[in-house]
Scaffold this motif. Structure first.
Motif, mmCIF file in Angstrom:
data_model
loop_
_atom_site.group_PDB
_atom_site.id
_atom_site.type_symbol
_atom_site.label_atom_id
_atom_site.label_comp_id
_atom_site.label_asym_id
_atom_site.label_seq_id
_atom_site.Cartn_x
_atom_site.Cartn_y
_atom_site.Cartn_z
ATOM 1 N N ASP A 3 0.844 -1.130 -0.154
ATOM 2 C CA ASP A 3 0.061 0.098 0.004
ATOM 3 C C ASP A 3 0.892 1.275 0.214
ATOM 4 O OD1 ASP A 3 -2.321 -1.468 0.184
ATOM 5 O OD2 ASP A 3 -2.001 -1.690 2.246
ATOM 6 N N ASN A 4 1.888 0.965 0.724
ATOM 7 C CA ASN A 4 2.908 2.424 0.895
ATOM 8 C C ASN A 4 4.195 1.939 0.682
ATOM 9 O OD1 ASN A 4 4.684 4.145 1.665
ATOM 10 N ND2 ASN A 4 3.397 4.958 3.512
ATOM 11 N N PRO A 5 4.827 2.110 -0.606
ATOM 12 C CA PRO A 5 6.012 1.551 -0.970
ATOM 13 C C PRO A 5 7.291 1.619 -0.093
ATOM 14 C CG PRO A 5 5.282 3.048 -2.938
ATOM 15 C CD PRO A 5 4.527 3.242 -1.750
ATOM 16 N N SER A 6 7.352 2.518 0.844
ATOM 17 C CA SER A 6 8.280 2.633 1.970
ATOM 18 C C SER A 6 7.900 1.668 2.932
ATOM 19 C CB SER A 6 8.383 4.282 2.303
ATOM 20 O OG SER A 6 7.103 4.491 3.068
ATOM 21 N N VAL A 7 6.863 0.864 2.951
ATOM 22 C CA VAL A 7 6.643 -0.125 4.100
ATOM 23 C C VAL A 7 6.986 -1.280 3.684
ATOM 24 C CG1 VAL A 7 4.945 -0.664 5.688
ATOM 25 C CG2 VAL A 7 5.114 1.730 5.267
ATOM 26 N N THR A 12 -2.194 -4.766 1.957
ATOM 27 C CA THR A 12 -3.066 -5.130 3.261
ATOM 28 C C THR A 12 -4.190 -6.077 2.612
ATOM 29 O OG1 THR A 12 -2.711 -2.921 4.177
ATOM 30 C CG2 THR A 12 -4.686 -4.316 5.094
ATOM 31 N N ASN A 13 -4.490 -7.253 3.303
ATOM 32 C CA ASN A 13 -5.479 -8.133 2.971
ATOM 33 C C ASN A 13 -6.768 -7.893 3.249
ATOM 34 O OD1 ASN A 13 -5.558 -8.824 5.573
ATOM 35 N ND2 ASN A 13 -4.100 -10.512 5.341
ATOM 36 N N LEU A 19 -11.288 -5.455 9.378
ATOM 37 C CA LEU A 19 -11.099 -5.013 10.537
ATOM 38 C C LEU A 19 -10.629 -3.449 10.831
ATOM 39 C CD1 LEU A 19 -8.585 -8.055 11.700
ATOM 40 C CD2 LEU A 19 -11.227 -7.623 12.607
ATOM 41 N N THR A 20 -10.023 -2.957 9.950
ATOM 42 C CA THR A 20 -9.830 -1.626 9.870
ATOM 43 C C THR A 20 -11.252 -0.974 9.760
ATOM 44 O OG1 THR A 20 -7.624 -1.809 9.043
ATOM 45 C CG2 THR A 20 -8.643 0.677 9.113
ATOM 46 N N THR A 21 -12.045 -1.145 9.000
ATOM 47 C CA THR A 21 -13.271 -0.544 8.746
ATOM 48 C C THR A 21 -14.157 -0.631 9.930
ATOM 49 O OG1 THR A 21 -13.073 -0.978 6.386
ATOM 50 C CG2 THR A 21 -15.349 -0.501 7.150
ATOM 51 N N GLY A 76 -1.947 10.849 2.711
ATOM 52 C CA GLY A 76 -2.762 9.730 2.135
ATOM 53 C C GLY A 76 -3.200 8.610 3.287
ATOM 54 N N PRO A 77 -4.160 7.809 2.970
ATOM 55 C CA PRO A 77 -4.630 6.606 3.700
ATOM 56 C C PRO A 77 -3.585 5.847 4.335
ATOM 57 C CG PRO A 77 -5.281 6.426 1.487
ATOM 58 C CD PRO A 77 -4.782 7.515 1.407
#
Length: 152
Positions: A3-7, A12-13, A19-21, A76-77
């Motif tokens: 989702d974030n190239p630096s991570v 995210t599955n 779960l986040t929602t 960003g999210p």
């Protein structure tokens, strides 16, 4: 692709998205709901003056004299938390020990140079945003700040 190239790691599955929602709908998240300002700045580093990092600040008033800002690497999210900044009124700053005051910085240059701004929300009318940003910058320009950006 993540989702974030630096991570590191895969995207995210579905389980974590659900779960986040659900957490966002069912948990109070009170400290986050207290955030009242989004600021954007280019932070420079005292020990590396030529280096700057674009930083999105999400700030809450802890009192009339203290603001606490969560610093992210984007708006960003999937932004990463990269630091925390505290802004205090000049009277609180004056009460700090001299060694402590050396750790704080002024916002005068950041505001006057345009390095610190309040991004305009897409749905906000231009005239209303100009008034809101001007008022915000008039307040922030006089607030000394201390930043802990150890998370880079």
């Amino acid at each position: 692709m993540p989702d974030n190239p630096s991570v590191p790691g895969p995207e995210t599955n579905l389980k974590n998205i659900v779960l986040t929602t659900a957490a966002g709908l069912t948990q109070p998240l009170a400290p986050l709901r207290n955030i009242c300002a989004h600021l954007n700045a280019f932070h420079t580093f005292a020990d590396h003056p030529g280096q700057a990092v674009e930083t999105d600040h999400y700030c809450a008033h802890l009192s009339n004299s203290v603001r606490q800002c969560l610093l992210y690497d984007s708006a960003g999210p999937n932004a990463r938390l990269i630091g925390i900044e505290y802004m205090i009124t000049p009277d609180l700053y004056a009460g700090l020990e001299p060694d402590e005051r050396n750790l704080w910085h002024s916002h005068v240059f950041e505001v006057k140079s345009g390095m610190l701004v309040m991004p305009k929300p897409a749905t906000m009318p231009e005239m209303a945003w100009e008034v809101a940003e001007k008022k915000e910058m008039e307040e922030v320009i006089g607030l000394p700040a201390e930043t802990d950006d150890e998370f880079h």
